[in-house]
Design a protein around this motif. Structure first.
Motif, mmCIF file in Angstrom:
data_model
loop_
_atom_site.group_PDB
_atom_site.id
_atom_site.type_symbol
_atom_site.label_atom_id
_atom_site.label_comp_id
_atom_site.label_asym_id
_atom_site.label_seq_id
_atom_site.Cartn_x
_atom_site.Cartn_y
_atom_site.Cartn_z
ATOM 1 N N LYS A 131 0.835 -1.198 0.000
ATOM 2 C CA LYS A 131 0.000 0.000 0.000
ATOM 3 C C LYS A 131 0.873 1.252 0.000
ATOM 4 C CE LYS A 131 -0.731 -0.330 5.020
ATOM 5 N NZ LYS A 131 -1.784 -0.447 6.047
ATOM 6 N N SER A 181 -2.045 3.878 -8.739
ATOM 7 C CA SER A 181 -2.033 2.898 -7.646
ATOM 8 C C SER A 181 -2.980 1.745 -7.944
ATOM 9 C CB SER A 181 -2.437 3.583 -6.339
ATOM 10 O OG SER A 181 -2.559 2.641 -5.305
ATOM 11 N N LYS A 240 -2.740 -1.355 -5.622
ATOM 12 C CA LYS A 240 -2.972 -1.989 -4.332
ATOM 13 C C LYS A 240 -3.869 -1.138 -3.455
ATOM 14 C CE LYS A 240 -2.090 -5.062 -1.075
ATOM 15 N NZ LYS A 240 -2.535 -6.476 -1.166
ATOM 16 N N THR A 241 -3.615 0.142 -3.430
ATOM 17 C CA THR A 241 -4.362 1.072 -2.571
ATOM 18 C C THR A 241 -5.365 1.839 -3.421
ATOM 19 O OG1 THR A 241 -2.410 1.318 -1.174
ATOM 20 C CG2 THR A 241 -4.150 2.954 -0.907
ATOM 21 N N PRO A 242 -6.631 1.951 -2.958
ATOM 22 C CA PRO A 242 -7.621 2.704 -3.736
ATOM 23 C C PRO A 242 -7.176 4.156 -3.947
ATOM 24 C CG PRO A 242 -8.688 1.432 -2.012
ATOM 25 C CD PRO A 242 -7.223 1.308 -1.757
ATOM 26 N N VAL A 252 -8.078 6.597 -1.172
ATOM 27 C CA VAL A 252 -7.255 6.496 0.037
ATOM 28 C C VAL A 252 -5.949 7.253 -0.145
ATOM 29 C CG1 VAL A 252 -5.990 4.899 1.513
ATOM 30 C CG2 VAL A 252 -8.277 4.318 0.735
ATOM 31 N N TYR A 297 -14.503 7.769 -0.524
ATOM 32 C CA TYR A 297 -14.032 6.451 -0.081
ATOM 33 C C TYR A 297 -15.033 5.794 0.844
ATOM 34 C CZ TYR A 297 -11.220 2.916 2.270
ATOM 35 O OH TYR A 297 -10.771 1.726 2.800
ATOM 36 N N SER A 351 -16.575 2.346 -0.134
ATOM 37 C CA SER A 351 -16.207 1.169 0.664
ATOM 38 C C SER A 351 -17.400 0.607 1.395
ATOM 39 C CB SER A 351 -15.122 1.533 1.676
ATOM 40 O OG SER A 351 -13.962 1.964 1.013
ATOM 41 N N LYS A 360 -11.145 -4.526 6.008
ATOM 42 C CA LYS A 360 -10.823 -4.071 4.660
ATOM 43 C C LYS A 360 -10.253 -2.642 4.686
ATOM 44 C CE LYS A 360 -13.070 -3.053 0.245
ATOM 45 N NZ LYS A 360 -14.377 -3.042 -0.480
ATOM 46 N N VAL A 361 -10.874 -1.774 5.473
ATOM 47 C CA VAL A 361 -10.395 -0.399 5.583
ATOM 48 C C VAL A 361 -9.024 -0.358 6.228
ATOM 49 C CG1 VAL A 361 -10.835 1.843 6.659
ATOM 50 C CG2 VAL A 361 -12.710 0.582 5.613
ATOM 51 N N LYS A 367 -6.685 -2.519 6.014
ATOM 52 C CA LYS A 367 -5.671 -2.905 5.035
ATOM 53 C C LYS A 367 -5.334 -1.751 4.085
ATOM 54 C CE LYS A 367 -6.764 -7.873 4.970
ATOM 55 N NZ LYS A 367 -7.240 -8.997 4.120
ATOM 56 N N HIS A 368 -6.336 -0.939 3.801
ATOM 57 C CA HIS A 368 -6.115 0.165 2.854
ATOM 58 C C HIS A 368 -5.331 1.319 3.476
ATOM 59 C CE1 HIS A 368 -9.809 -1.129 0.280
ATOM 60 N NE2 HIS A 368 -8.721 -1.851 0.024
#
Length: 898
Positions: free
Chosen positions: A672, A724, A726-728, A731, A770, A774, A835-836, A838-839
């Motif tokens: 990330k 990016s 991996k990362t939204p 984010v 986000y 999400s 999930k959040v 991880k981001h």
């Protein structure tokens, strides 16, 4: 007409102190309706002024008013039209021609006759009367103010003389003595006549009685004449006697004049001799001082200075006409010239010896130091550092103090023999430029060693032309990757360490050390240059603009990039356009090594750390500002200004390199993103810059750099967010713009207020985006059900009738609600939290902010569903299987468990 005349005199002319002499009733030719009067008037006060006045009745007709007035002196021609036939028309030529028609010919003739009489009496300029009968004009009129105007209206024209008070009193007394004086004027006149005859008789008798006294008086006059004749005879004899005396006095006067002329000549001759003796005689002591005076002791220098001044005064004395033709004067002038030449040679030779002696001592000292530095087996830099523990430049004050004793003699040499003065100037610059070059180079070498620490470090930083820290390949930048949030700063390369050095080597202490060394270098150079410039100005007497004349035999002496001065044959005057320019040229040659050494030091500082350009820009700007306040055109101001351009160029290059590195940054596809390196580095740059540029003169340059950098940061953040995987994207945008906003809020940079607001807006927008993305639809089936309900309502079905639709009746609603018990909802929220987590990165600590926003969004959806149930299924008693308080408890327990 008489009544009108009296009325006009009373109402119009008497208030204006005028007398009306003649009047004529007229109208303009061709206009018979509007009549007016032309009046001839004179003033009662002297000098008498004669006017022609136009009077007419008012519009109401009850009184007269004065309309126009012309001075009679402005009247050029009077034209009566016809001298034979009766014609009421006549013209008056003033500034223009006025044509009139009189009411009668008699009035016209009377008025013209009056004008002619007034012209004859009062005006020097005569008016032309044409077409006028000669009978109206008299042939001559006696001149004088007491004469009367003949003919015509004599009563009006004759000068009127009032009785004085005494005459009035006498007449009243005489009339009171005769009662019938008023009733019987003839009897009164006869009485007065009789009395006058009696008085005449008495006068005649008195004259006859005085005849005897007249005869006696005549006899006395005859006797007086005889006495006068006798006096004239005596005066004649006296005059003959005085004539002889006069001749004797003339002879005495002529003799006295010759004596006075001789005395005057003697006095003038004595004055001329005294002038030449006083102004062209040089004392023996002065001559001895010029020929043999001691130029090493203070007393001898003072004696030579006084003697040189006395010699210059004798040579520059303004001789009077004829003095230069005297043989003695020529001999004295030649003697003065020989003394001047001899003393000028002796003085120039001695000063050259002083220069050589002083500089030889300095060079011996420097040679001994350089010899010890170059001993085999010793490290040059370390040995130099031992000899120069303190970063200071040698003090030349004792040398300047010794030479300033000769300042007045240098001024004398400049005014008398500019060639030798110029030679001394060149020798001084040659000797001193070599001395200063050695001292300054050693000084800068010590400064470089102190900046880099040791000789090895100096080699590491490329003191002798190596590529340096910031010249490394850009491949390391292209390979930059964003590691895990826990070790990002330790494993990633930064914009500060893109070469052979790590960021740990470039801490605040190192930068502070560089700043102090650079400031000390400038602080040592500034007084050195100012002291030398002050000495040159005083010693070589270059404070003012002046004409310099003298003899010179040398060719023009060239110096770096220009000519100091040009020599001319003896006796040709030389003009220095600006002695300030001459000082600056001398300083440029003497300190020709300062600017290259400063540029080398600046290049070294830039290699050690590109952020050193911030320190150098602030320090150099301050010293340039200080130097310009003293003298904007001085050597120090010009040199520091040139170096400041290099520093500013390095500063701009530093900013450009950071922007370029932002553009070339790459991100890892497997980890990330978190806070991007250039965002953290912008924070570091801004914090450092704010501490350096506090109250600095060049704050505007930093503000411009801020604008460029922050815009580049914004663009690069969006670029990385778009790339990016991996990362939204939201984010990346949210975290980095939150970090930027926090940085700008903490530093309070006034020029970035708009960017701070923009960063906050971007952070807020992407946080909301986000959260919505999400969270999505955690109660998916229930959400689809109510979307169908809203679609029916949008089609026109009333909300309370939706429950009658087969697909959206109460039973269907209950089935959907049963699929979302509290446990399922909590489980879904727990998965969303993971999930959040991880981001988001740990550095920015936005997890709880995002989670709270998601909680609020979920509650909003819940309230929306409850509202639809209440409106579309009223009275059904259908509710969700969990409450808002349950949602709050789920979110709180999930946050605490993680």
């Amino acid at each position: 007409m008489t009544a009108i005349k009296h009325a006009l005199q009373r109402d119009i002319f008497t208030p204006n102190d005028e007398r009306l002499l003649s009047i004529v009733n007229v109208c303009k030719a061709g206009k018979k309706k509007r009549n007016c009067f032309l009046c001839a008037t004179v003033t009662t006060e002297r000098p008498v002024q004669v006017n022609v006045v136009k009077v007419k009745k008012s519009d109401k007709g009850d009184f007269y008013k004065r309309q126009t007035a012309w001075a009679l002196r402005d009247l050029a021609v009077v034209d009566a039209k016809d001298a034979v036939k009766e014609n009421p028309e006549f013209d008056l030529h003033f500034d223009k021609v006025y044509k009139w028609v009189a009411s009668s010919t008699v009035e016209k003739h009377t008025f013209i006759s009056c004008i002619w009489k007034l012209n004859q009496r009062y005006l020097r300029k005569k008016i032309d009367f044409i077409n006028v009968s000669s009978q109206l004009l008299e042939e001559s009129v006696p001149s004088g103010e007491n004469q009367s105007v003949a003919g015509g209206d004599e009563e009006a024209v004759d000068e009127y003389q009032e009785l004085n008070a005494r005459e009035e009193q006498d007449i009243e007394i005489m009339m009171e003595g005769c009662e019938y004086a008023i009733s019987n004027a003839e009897a009164f006149a006869e009485k007065l006549s009789r009395e006058l005859q009696v008085l005449d008789g008495a006068n005649i008798q008195s004259i006859m009685a005085s005849e005897k006294q007249v005869n006696i008086l005549m006899k006395l006059l005859d006797e007086a004449l005889k006495e006068v004749d006798q006096i004239e005879l005596k005066l004649s004899s006296y005059e003959e006697m005085l004539q002889s005396v006069k001749e004797q006095m003339d002879q005495i006067s002529e003799s006295n004049h010759l004596i006075h002329l001789s005395n005057t000549n003697n006095v003038k001759l004595l004055s001329e001799i005294e002038f030449l003796v006083n102004h062209m005689d040089l004392a023996k002591g002065h001559i001895k001082a010029l020929q043999e005076g001691d130029l090493t002791s203070s007393r001898g220098i003072e004696a030579c200075t006084n003697a040189a001044d006395a010699l210059l005064q004798c040579m520059n004395v303004a001789l009077r006409p004829g003095h230069d033709m005297l043989h003695a004067v020529k001999q004295q002038q030649q003697r003065f010239s020989d003394l001047r030449e001899h003393f000028a040679r002796r003085l120039a030779s001695h000063l050259n010896s002083v220069f050589v002696q002083q500089f030889s001592q300095k060079f011996l000292h420097l040679y001994s130091r350089s010899h010890s530095i170059s001993v085999p087996g010793h490290d040059q830099s370390s040995t130099l550092a031992q000899h120069s523990v303190e970063l200071t430049l040698p003090n030349h004050h004792p040398f300047h103090r010794d030479l300033l004793r000769y300042a007045k003699l240098m001024e004398w040499l400049k005014n008398t023999d500019y060639g030798k003065y110029e030679g001394l100037t060149k020798n001084y610059m040659d000797y001193l430029s070599r001395l200063y070059e050695r001292e300054i180079k050693d000084f800068f070498e010590v400064a470089k060693i102190k900046m880099t620490g040791t000789t090895r470090e100096g080699k590491k930083f490329g003191l002798h032309g190596s590529s340096g820290k910031l010249t490394g390949s850009t491949s390391s930048l292209n390979k930059l990757s964003v590691q895990s949030s826990g070790n990002r700063r330790s494993q990633s390369s930064s914009l500060l360490d893109m070469g052979n050095m790590s960021a740990s080597d470039l801490d605040v202490a190192d930068r502070t050390k560089f700043d102090k060394i650079f400031e000390q270098v400038l602080s040592e150079l500034e007084p050195l240059c100012l002291a030398e410039q002050d000495f040159i100005s005083k010693f070589f007497k270059l404070q003012q603009h002046q004409n310099i004349s003298g003899t010179a035999t040398n060719e023009a002496e060239e110096m770096d990039g220009g000519t100091l001065s040009r020599s001319y044959p003896s006796g040709v005057p030389q003009t220095v356009s600006s002695e300030k320019d001459m000082i600056r040229q001398m300083m440029t040659k003497i300190f020709r090594c300062i600017e290259p050494e400063l540029n080398n030091l600046i290049a070294l500082g830039d290699k050690i750390d590109s952020f050193n350009s911030l320190y150098m820009l602030v320090k150099m700007s301050h010293h340039v500002w200080t130097a310009q306040n003293v003298d904007p055109a001085s050597f120090l101001s010009t040199t520091l200004g040139n170096v400041l351009v290099t520093v500013k160029r390095n500063f701009d290059k530093c900013i450009s390199n950071q922007m370029k590195q932002m553009d070339e940054v790459k991100i890892s596809k497997k980890s990330k993103v978190g806070i991007l390196p250039f965002v953290a580095e912008f924070e570091e740059f801004a914090a450092l810059a704010e501490s350096i540029f506090k109250n600095a003169e060049r704050r505007g340059d930093l503000d411009k750099a801020y604008i460029k950098l922050i815009r580049a940061v914004f663009v690069s953040v969006e670029k990385v967010a778009n790339e990016s995987q991996k990362t939204p994207r939201d984010v990346v945008m949210m975290e980095n713009f939150h970090h930027i906003f926090a940085t700008l809020s903490r530093l309070k940079i006034s020029c970035l207020e708009a960017e701070k607001k923009e960063a906050k807006q971007k952070y807020t927008d992407h946080l909301q985006s986000y959260v919505i993305y999400s969270l999505g639809q955690p109660l998916e089936k229930l959400n689809h059900f109510f979307e169908g309900v809203e679609a029916r309502v949008a089609q026109g079905i009333r909300e309370e009738e939706v429950s009658y639709q087969l697909a959206f009746n109460k039973q269907e609603l209950r089935k959907v609600i049963k699929e979302y018990p509290g446990k399922e909802v909590k489980k879904g929220l727990d998965n969303l939290y993971k999930k959040v987590d991880k981001h988001l990165c740990e550095e920015e600590n936005l997890l709880q902010v995002v989670w709270h926003s998601m909680q609020d969004e979920f509650i909003r959806q819940y309230k929306h569903f409850e509202g639809l149930i209440a409106r579309c299924y009223p009275g059904s008693g259908i509710t969700m299987e969990f409450t808002i308080q349950d949602i709050l408890d789920y979110c709180s327990s999930i946050a605490q468990s993680h």
